[in-house]
Write a protein that holds these residues in place. Sequence first.
Motif, PDB file in Angstrom:
ATOM      1  N   CYS E  41      19.022 -82.202  -0.386  1.00 33.99           N
ATOM      2  CA  CYS E  41      18.693 -80.956   0.315  1.00 33.99           C
ATOM      3  C   CYS E  41      19.988 -80.355   0.832  1.00 33.99           C
ATOM      4  CB  CYS E  41      17.719 -81.244   1.457  1.00 33.99           C
ATOM      5  SG  CYS E  41      17.221 -79.733   2.302  1.00 33.99           S
ATOM      6  N   ALA E  61      13.692 -74.624  -4.509  1.00 28.82           N
ATOM      7  CA  ALA E  61      13.913 -75.879  -5.222  1.00 28.82           C
ATOM      8  C   ALA E  61      14.424 -75.616  -6.622  1.00 28.82           C
ATOM      9  CB  ALA E  61      12.608 -76.668  -5.311  1.00 28.82           C
ATOM     10  N   GLN E  91       9.907 -76.196 -10.953  1.00 31.03           N
ATOM     11  CA  GLN E  91      10.694 -75.897  -9.759  1.00 31.03           C
ATOM     12  C   GLN E  91      10.033 -74.839  -8.887  1.00 31.03           C
ATOM     13  OE1 GLN E  91      14.570 -75.270 -11.351  1.00 31.03           O
ATOM     14  NE2 GLN E  91      14.300 -73.124 -11.844  1.00 31.03           N
ATOM     15  N   LEU E 114      16.328 -77.621  -2.409  1.00 28.62           N
ATOM     16  CA  LEU E 114      16.015 -78.986  -2.810  1.00 28.62           C
ATOM     17  C   LEU E 114      16.303 -79.148  -4.295  1.00 28.62           C
ATOM     18  CD1 LEU E 114      13.017 -78.829  -0.544  1.00 28.62           C
ATOM     19  CD2 LEU E 114      14.607 -80.769  -0.465  1.00 28.62           C
ATOM     20  N   CYS E 116      16.046 -81.438  -7.345  1.00 28.23           N
ATOM     21  CA  CYS E 116      15.321 -82.622  -7.799  1.00 28.23           C
ATOM     22  C   CYS E 116      15.796 -82.944  -9.205  1.00 28.23           C
ATOM     23  CB  CYS E 116      13.816 -82.343  -7.809  1.00 28.23           C
ATOM     24  SG  CYS E 116      13.191 -81.865  -6.183  1.00 28.23           S
ATOM     25  N   ALA E 133      11.077 -84.828  -2.035  1.00 27.31           N
ATOM     26  CA  ALA E 133      11.683 -83.616  -1.471  1.00 27.31           C
ATOM     27  C   ALA E 133      11.282 -83.447  -0.008  1.00 27.31           C
ATOM     28  CB  ALA E 133      11.267 -82.385  -2.288  1.00 27.31           C
TER      29      ALA E 133
END
Lengths: 237, 237, 237, 237, 237, 237
Positions: E41, E61, E91, E114, E116, E133
């Motif tokens: 993050c 994200a 996303q 975020l 990922c 997340a």
Amino acid sequence: MRSFQRGVLDLRPVTLTPGVSRHAEGSAQVEFGHTRVLVTCSVEERVPPHLMGKGTGWVTAEYGMLPRSTHTRSPREAAKGKQSGRTMEIQRLIGRSMRAAVDLAAMGPRTFTLDCDVIQADGGTRTASITGAYVALVLAMRNLNSRGVMSKMPKLTPLAAVSVGVVGGEVRVDLDYEEDSSADVDLNLVATGDGRIVEVQGTAEHKLFDRKMLDSMLDGGLAAIQKLTEAQAKVLG
Amino acid sequence: MRSFQRGVLDLRPVTLTPGVSRHAEGSAQVEFGHTRVLVTCSVEERVPPHLMGKGTGWVTAEYGMLPRSTHTRSPREAAKGKQSGRTMEIQRLIGRSMRAAVDLAAMGPRTFTLDCDVIQADGGTRTASITGAYVALVLAMRNLNSRGVMSKMPKLTPLAAVSVGVVGGEVRVDLDYEEDSSADVDLNLVATGDGRIVEVQGTAEHKLFDRKMLDSMLDGGLAAIQKLTEAQAKVLG
Amino acid sequence: MRSFQRGVLDLRPVTLTPGVSRHAEGSAQVEFGHTRVLVTCSVEERVPPHLMGKGTGWVTAEYGMLPRSTHTRSPREAAKGKQSGRTMEIQRLIGRSMRAAVDLAAMGPRTFTLDCDVIQADGGTRTASITGAYVALVLAMRNLNSRGVMSKMPKLTPLAAVSVGVVGGEVRVDLDYEEDSSADVDLNLVATGDGRIVEVQGTAEHKLFDRKMLDSMLDGGLAAIQKLTEAQAKVLG
Amino acid sequence: MRSFQRGVLDLRPVTLTPGVSRHAEGSAQVEFGHTRVLVTCSVEERVPPHLMGKGTGWVTAEYGMLPRSTHTRSPREAAKGKQSGRTMEIQRLIGRSMRAAVDLAAMGPRTFTLDCDVIQADGGTRTASITGAYVALVLAMRNLNSRGVMSKMPKLTPLAAVSVGVVGGEVRVDLDYEEDSSADVDLNLVATGDGRIVEVQGTAEHKLFDRKMLDSMLDGGLAAIQKLTEAQAKVLG
Amino acid sequence: MRSFQRGVLDLRPVTLTPGVSRHAEGSAQVEFGHTRVLVTCSVEERVPPHLMGKGTGWVTAEYGMLPRSTHTRSPREAAKGKQSGRTMEIQRLIGRSMRAAVDLAAMGPRTFTLDCDVIQADGGTRTASITGAYVALVLAMRNLNSRGVMSKMPKLTPLAAVSVGVVGGEVRVDLDYEEDSSADVDLNLVATGDGRIVEVQGTAEHKLFDRKMLDSMLDGGLAAIQKLTEAQAKVLG
Amino acid sequence: MRSFQRGVLDLRPVTLTPGVSRHAEGSAQVEFGHTRVLVTCSVEERVPPHLMGKGTGWVTAEYGMLPRSTHTRSPREAAKGKQSGRTMEIQRLIGRSMRAAVDLAAMGPRTFTLDCDVIQADGGTRTASITGAYVALVLAMRNLNSRGVMSKMPKLTPLAAVSVGVVGGEVRVDLDYEEDSSADVDLNLVATGDGRIVEVQGTAEHKLFDRKMLDSMLDGGLAAIQKLTEAQAKVLG
């Protein structure tokens, strides 16, 4: 026998023609044998975002090959929609070399862009580009200085570049395309006339190389660069 | 007074230099005054998918400007990742014109690519490109013919191109950049030496134009094209 | 004082963890201090177009950084729609190095792709990548060999890479991010454990360097690489 | 026999339907026979960078074809990630034509964007687009004027466009797809109702054309455009 | 038998490892069986244009898979130059879910991104990403809060995600890759520990499903999510 | 009061116009109130690479919005050079839904592409697209069947789609743009007339939702879908 009847440590005929563009602040055409590169230096009165407000200037470079500068036609990068890794690598090298040639802090908040466009390729396009770019950069600075835009010339470090290779066990300087294709080792050297190194990039294409071989390549390369900086000095007066 | 002390219907000094590239099958440098374009013609022994198996050949063109061929530097299209609409429009025009110059069915299943790269721009880059491209195309065909690759020369239709404009109410031929910027009407004409038209593209930039004005522009343009085809013929022997 | 309380010619703690991926034919995680790179080696039973029908194999590499592997977040290259010049330069370097590590002609017409993804960056990501990639490549080859896909292991040349820099006039090996940012000279060296050079890339970041300084950097770099190849040998058994 | 039982100099049935969009400031659907184009005019209270602070306005156009507007499906340009050269050429033509139709200096610092989307194609999509775009543009201006956003209507020059071709030696106006595919010459004409020319673009597709043929094409085209401007006037009241 | 000897409504072994990145404001590695995702993050003190001046914050994200996180290597999206529809869809889902987890108005004008990145994939990468997340987001907020950058923690709604499928007529929770490939129905559920739904996305892969089957899937999914939020709570203290 | 004076569970006026394209194998215009989508179905006698040689067919979809189909103009995706995440998400949803509507194995090795282009948007463009796409798909299949290209109609599962939302605590069906913008929950449902679910996608926009609320939304959505499939049946005869 090498092209142009030269010895293993000899350069091809080198021609530096200053002022070949009506529009650019500085320009030069550089020829290393049949390799021919047109370099223009363009000046903008602004700097990239990360330098804003710092008073320092910037020098950057872009590199391109005309589609049929090569033996067989290469697709146009503008048409493909992206620059190859090779192009990016070369223009990053030219940019770094030119930034080493000039005191960025003393040239004012402006950007000098060196466009190196290969008109005809026969090996050594990146080293020819650097050698010519130095000339175009100095001419652009003199232009600004003479017009009163840049009140004082920044400190300059004359530099040039040459390729060195190992072909058949033998160190050769300034390889043409045919030699380059068969070289076991390929080294590009950027340096000053008095032997200080700016960049050295050596690659074992087909055979690994030892320290002794590296030393021979550096000897040959630095001697050739001295001659190139003399040629630059003659053109720049 | 116009540049080069010429009259309203006069061309700028035109230079056509054949064979400027070591690698290309055909090439020519063309200069219309300060406008300078390098044209290479590359040949590939294949055709685009839509022509496969039909026995016919293809002629295509690409166009580019070196970033500092212009008065102020233009971003490099390869770096931007796409060609502008203007670039596409011009290279489509050159390609169509060259296809009109040759009997595609008689040249065998091969592709001729004309790369027109503007080294220096001062107006008229598309018309200079077409005029030079015809020379490069013929030279490439002769090259293939003399090497026995293409057993017979296809029928050729000599053609050239010129810009015509209306500046201050007056028809002028072969405009330079400054004239082009202030022209009320801008017309590009591609034609044969004996007055048959290949392409006509006229645009009212600031003022609409009537039939009579169009006729005057065509008169001036066709006369100039006749001179250009004579210059081509001289170079091509 | 340097990070990890080490001397100027000492490496950071090096960890090589083989077999970190369930899916890849070969894999390794490599850590140089806080720099952490995940390398996988994927095998495909085909070769690039220019090698088809020649019987030889190919080794290539791709490199990427997770957006927050760096001190501040960098934009994701997939989202930007293109890889940076730095990324391309690094992945070309890794690919060339790996091709020097193996006899391409003896590995069959297949492609080994080394994906080097930087999980955490603290300087030296390209040298860590190369050092880990050699391990992943060997593991993938053993995998194919043990499964009978590749009947014989090709000849391998163990090699590793390290960065060397000049910081405050002092030659230092394996620079972390902070040292790297302030180094006057930055050199990346790829070599075998017995001192034969695969690649040398030295750049004067803030100060030019002479032959003597280059020699000191090569001495330090080659000694460190010897230790890295020992670490590789231990992991590979 | 031509489609719609018409003579060689007759237009196909033309339908102009104003106000077809709930959202756009101005809109029109235009049909030339089976060719159907939806034009919307969107207004933004800002101008492109090169016009900022000059008080003048801007008119621009974009053009697109729905994937199955054509006989066989064409790939979606948004999915391919770029617009074709043909698309760019057409939208540049529409934009230039519309800028010729209005006094940019008198319309205030705002941008009018004409989106011409081809719902169904049967030849003449660019000329239908221009003819419909003029209607949408005027409606958008009236909309702004009636709402008090634009206090005074700028001077307008009614204009329309038509295609002309030579098919089997015969000049024909407003070609459908089938005629267009077999035409020897293809000419697009943009003009006012009283015969002043905005754009003329003539191309020898299969046969060169002489001045006499060009004159016949212009005669036919201008007469047709007069009818189109009358249709526009009827719709616009 | 299912992987890890588990029942149809059981999760795979879940591991949440907080603080795995030295650089990110918050981070977590999440494992659902062999699926492993690294979440970082990153915080920037600015908001997207549409939120400027509104005082509210933003959470977004990005999602990516390492090329060889999958069974066979997938092309690198950065090299292809674009993200796939699947990547974008995932996303967007993660971003929406995270925005539902926090009071945007109370977190100040800053953006939490975020990232990922899937290190290893074995089904359920999007649900693992969301579950991890949330942990990374809370840790980043605590980091800012403890450093005094964000004076007060915004209200948080703990949430997690799980996949549910119908395989052979049987409802199963947290499918691995093999199960996922053969499922008749595939449902992804994002919810709070007390059964309030954030997102439900159910797709009939091979068989349509009725309300009763949907109810069984929701029962299984919500029970599993309760366990995941307990695991999050344990890690977050 | 809702638009069109309707109750909370009522659809807007629905119009399905079959056969709106001269060129496409099947087509339909669908209107849900002011939302208007043109759907064409194009057939190609080939399948994507992963299906070659398997005898099965494929159905796919693409989605686009005309730039001014929306309240304010959105940039053209073709000009931006990429499709948004929203576009990709919607076209993936339409494609999956259509594949659930037909027995792919029985339709022969051909591809049906559904192009859904939004002419005017007022909420519910994806559900209108799916509802219209089913009609266009069936018409294309009948076309092939009647022409003897596809000897037997594959088994079809009639399906349609509707949006459901929670606005002010109240479940509403078929939201227009204004309702959609203020909805707390947004759910899109694809189902058959007899209540079997193909896709359910529910998102908590501003408030989480519980099982009971989900049930109410499904009740309302399925009832509306029954009416939509009746409308499809009427049009399809």
